[in-house]
Design a protein around this motif. Sequence first.
Motif, PDB file in Angstrom:
ATOM      1  N   TYR A  52       0.839  -1.203   0.000  1.00  0.00           N
ATOM      2  CA  TYR A  52       0.000   0.000   0.000  1.00  0.00           C
ATOM      3  C   TYR A  52       0.876   1.257   0.000  1.00  0.00           C
ATOM      4  O   TYR A  52       0.607   2.208  -0.742  1.00  0.00           O
ATOM      5  CB  TYR A  52      -0.899  -0.020   1.232  1.00  0.00           C
ATOM      6  CG  TYR A  52      -1.861   1.145   1.319  1.00  0.00           C
ATOM      7  CD1 TYR A  52      -2.671   1.501   0.239  1.00  0.00           C
ATOM      8  CD2 TYR A  52      -1.981   1.880   2.492  1.00  0.00           C
ATOM      9  CE1 TYR A  52      -3.562   2.561   0.334  1.00  0.00           C
ATOM     10  CE2 TYR A  52      -2.868   2.934   2.590  1.00  0.00           C
ATOM     11  CZ  TYR A  52      -3.657   3.279   1.511  1.00  0.00           C
ATOM     12  OH  TYR A  52      -4.537   4.337   1.603  1.00  0.00           O
ATOM     13  N   ASP A  53       1.932   1.253   0.798  1.00  0.00           N
ATOM     14  CA  ASP A  53       2.835   2.406   0.875  1.00  0.00           C
ATOM     15  C   ASP A  53       3.520   2.685  -0.456  1.00  0.00           C
ATOM     16  O   ASP A  53       3.889   3.826  -0.747  1.00  0.00           O
ATOM     17  CB  ASP A  53       3.917   2.178   1.939  1.00  0.00           C
ATOM     18  CG  ASP A  53       3.353   2.147   3.352  1.00  0.00           C
ATOM     19  OD1 ASP A  53       2.169   2.483   3.531  1.00  0.00           O
ATOM     20  OD2 ASP A  53       4.102   1.779   4.277  1.00  0.00           O
ATOM     21  N   SER A  54       3.727   1.639  -1.258  1.00  0.00           N
ATOM     22  CA  SER A  54       4.442   1.799  -2.524  1.00  0.00           C
ATOM     23  C   SER A  54       3.499   2.021  -3.705  1.00  0.00           C
ATOM     24  O   SER A  54       3.957   2.154  -4.845  1.00  0.00           O
ATOM     25  CB  SER A  54       5.329   0.582  -2.788  1.00  0.00           C
ATOM     26  OG  SER A  54       4.548  -0.576  -2.945  1.00  0.00           O
ATOM     27  N   GLY A  55       2.207   2.031  -3.439  1.00  0.00           N
ATOM     28  CA  GLY A  55       1.238   2.270  -4.513  1.00  0.00           C
ATOM     29  C   GLY A  55       0.904   1.050  -5.335  1.00  0.00           C
ATOM     30  O   GLY A  55       0.267   1.170  -6.388  1.00  0.00           O
ATOM     31  N   ALA A 132      -0.748  22.729   2.164  1.00  0.00           N
ATOM     32  CA  ALA A 132      -1.749  22.653   1.089  1.00  0.00           C
ATOM     33  C   ALA A 132      -1.511  21.424   0.204  1.00  0.00           C
ATOM     34  O   ALA A 132      -1.509  20.302   0.698  1.00  0.00           O
ATOM     35  CB  ALA A 132      -1.744  23.941   0.270  1.00  0.00           C
ATOM     36  N   ASP A 133      -1.267  21.617  -1.085  1.00  0.00           N
ATOM     37  CA  ASP A 133      -1.092  20.496  -2.011  1.00  0.00           C
ATOM     38  C   ASP A 133       0.264  19.816  -1.884  1.00  0.00           C
ATOM     39  O   ASP A 133       0.553  18.869  -2.624  1.00  0.00           O
ATOM     40  CB  ASP A 133      -1.278  20.974  -3.455  1.00  0.00           C
ATOM     41  CG  ASP A 133      -2.701  21.412  -3.734  1.00  0.00           C
ATOM     42  OD1 ASP A 133      -3.613  20.960  -3.010  1.00  0.00           O
ATOM     43  OD2 ASP A 133      -2.905  22.198  -4.680  1.00  0.00           O
ATOM     44  N   GLY A 134       1.085  20.273  -0.963  1.00  0.00           N
ATOM     45  CA  GLY A 134       2.414  19.693  -0.790  1.00  0.00           C
ATOM     46  C   GLY A 134       2.450  18.504   0.151  1.00  0.00           C
ATOM     47  O   GLY A 134       3.526  18.052   0.538  1.00  0.00           O
ATOM     48  N   LEU A 135       1.274  17.958   0.509  1.00  0.00           N
ATOM     49  CA  LEU A 135       1.211  16.779   1.376  1.00  0.00           C
ATOM     50  C   LEU A 135       1.243  15.543   0.483  1.00  0.00           C
ATOM     51  O   LEU A 135       0.254  15.210  -0.166  1.00  0.00           O
ATOM     52  CB  LEU A 135      -0.068  16.826   2.212  1.00  0.00           C
ATOM     53  CG  LEU A 135      -0.154  15.976   3.474  1.00  0.00           C
ATOM     54  CD1 LEU A 135      -1.430  16.315   4.243  1.00  0.00           C
ATOM     55  CD2 LEU A 135      -0.110  14.504   3.180  1.00  0.00           C
ATOM     56  N   LEU A 136       2.374  14.856   0.451  1.00  0.00           N
ATOM     57  CA  LEU A 136       2.576  13.750  -0.489  1.00  0.00           C
ATOM     58  C   LEU A 136       2.796  12.432   0.248  1.00  0.00           C
ATOM     59  O   LEU A 136       3.706  12.311   1.072  1.00  0.00           O
ATOM     60  CB  LEU A 136       3.780  14.045  -1.386  1.00  0.00           C
ATOM     61  CG  LEU A 136       3.717  15.340  -2.195  1.00  0.00           C
ATOM     62  CD1 LEU A 136       5.003  15.529  -2.982  1.00  0.00           C
ATOM     63  CD2 LEU A 136       2.507  15.348  -3.118  1.00  0.00           C
ATOM     64  N   CYS A 137       1.972  11.458  -0.072  1.00  0.00           N
ATOM     65  CA  CYS A 137       2.134  10.099   0.449  1.00  0.00           C
ATOM     66  C   CYS A 137       2.782   9.246  -0.639  1.00  0.00           C
ATOM     67  O   CYS A 137       2.392   9.329  -1.811  1.00  0.00           O
ATOM     68  CB  CYS A 137       0.784   9.514   0.837  1.00  0.00           C
ATOM     69  SG  CYS A 137      -0.048  10.408   2.177  1.00  0.00           S
ATOM     70  N   SER A 138       3.732   8.421  -0.245  1.00  0.00           N
ATOM     71  CA  SER A 138       4.482   7.635  -1.228  1.00  0.00           C
ATOM     72  C   SER A 138       3.572   6.751  -2.079  1.00  0.00           C
ATOM     73  O   SER A 138       3.834   6.541  -3.263  1.00  0.00           O
ATOM     74  CB  SER A 138       5.538   6.782  -0.524  1.00  0.00           C
ATOM     75  OG  SER A 138       4.916   5.859   0.369  1.00  0.00           O
ATOM     76  N   GLY A 139       2.497   6.243  -1.464  1.00  0.00           N
ATOM     77  CA  GLY A 139       1.593   5.380  -2.203  1.00  0.00           C
ATOM     78  C   GLY A 139       0.990   6.059  -3.418  1.00  0.00           C
ATOM     79  O   GLY A 139       0.674   5.399  -4.409  1.00  0.00           O
ATOM     80  N   ALA A 140       0.831   7.376  -3.342  1.00  0.00           N
ATOM     81  CA  ALA A 140       0.287   8.123  -4.475  1.00  0.00           C
ATOM     82  C   ALA A 140       1.357   8.458  -5.502  1.00  0.00           C
ATOM     83  O   ALA A 140       1.037   8.922  -6.604  1.00  0.00           O
ATOM     84  CB  ALA A 140      -0.365   9.413  -3.978  1.00  0.00           C
TER      85      ALA A 140
END
Length: 205
Positions: A52-55, A132-140
């Motif tokens: 899940y973490d890796s998308g 704002a839009d700078g919240l990045l999860c690795s899965g995405a």
Amino acid sequence: MKPSIELLLLDVDGVLLDYQRSVRVRHLARSLCVDSAGVQQVLFESGLERRYDSGAIDTAAYLRTLSEGLQAEVSAARWIQARLAASRPHEDVVRRILALPASVRIGLLTNNGPLMAEVLRALLPTLCERVADGLLCSGALGGRKPDPVVYQRALHRLDAEPARTLFVDDLFTNVRGARQAGLQAETVRDGRSVGRVLKRHGLPG
């Protein structure tokens, strides 16, 4: 002379949050009335969380697989509550970051699936509003730190230059991956070390 920093990119667990996996496992087990060992096995030992973490799988498939493995329905809300119970903000670090001038852009890059974004908005509302839009999860982003490609994809999303980006993480392996991608990167442990790193790169700490 190093280029001036325009983007501060932050790891989450270990930098902005104190995260206790064992607390999360116990909380989820209690809420589902299942054994903690079963949660540990299905969530982590099976490799489900890493996928899940890796998308490799999306949120719907992740929750469905987790529910099937535990023979109990794991809703997004229940997952988020368990993660919230296991996470505590590092207030000193957050305070230092929020004190940075508005001219410094801030981004977050965490090795987690997309559900983690909701956890962060609940735990760190003021910081997330600024990010704002700078919240990045690795899965995405389709990968995990320390793969240099993940940093490159993150900077593409944020329209940022590697040489003008400072990345901080509590794990040196992730710092090394960021450096391989051309970012300026440092290891930090607490508020004091964050302050020292910021000052070293010309930012008020």
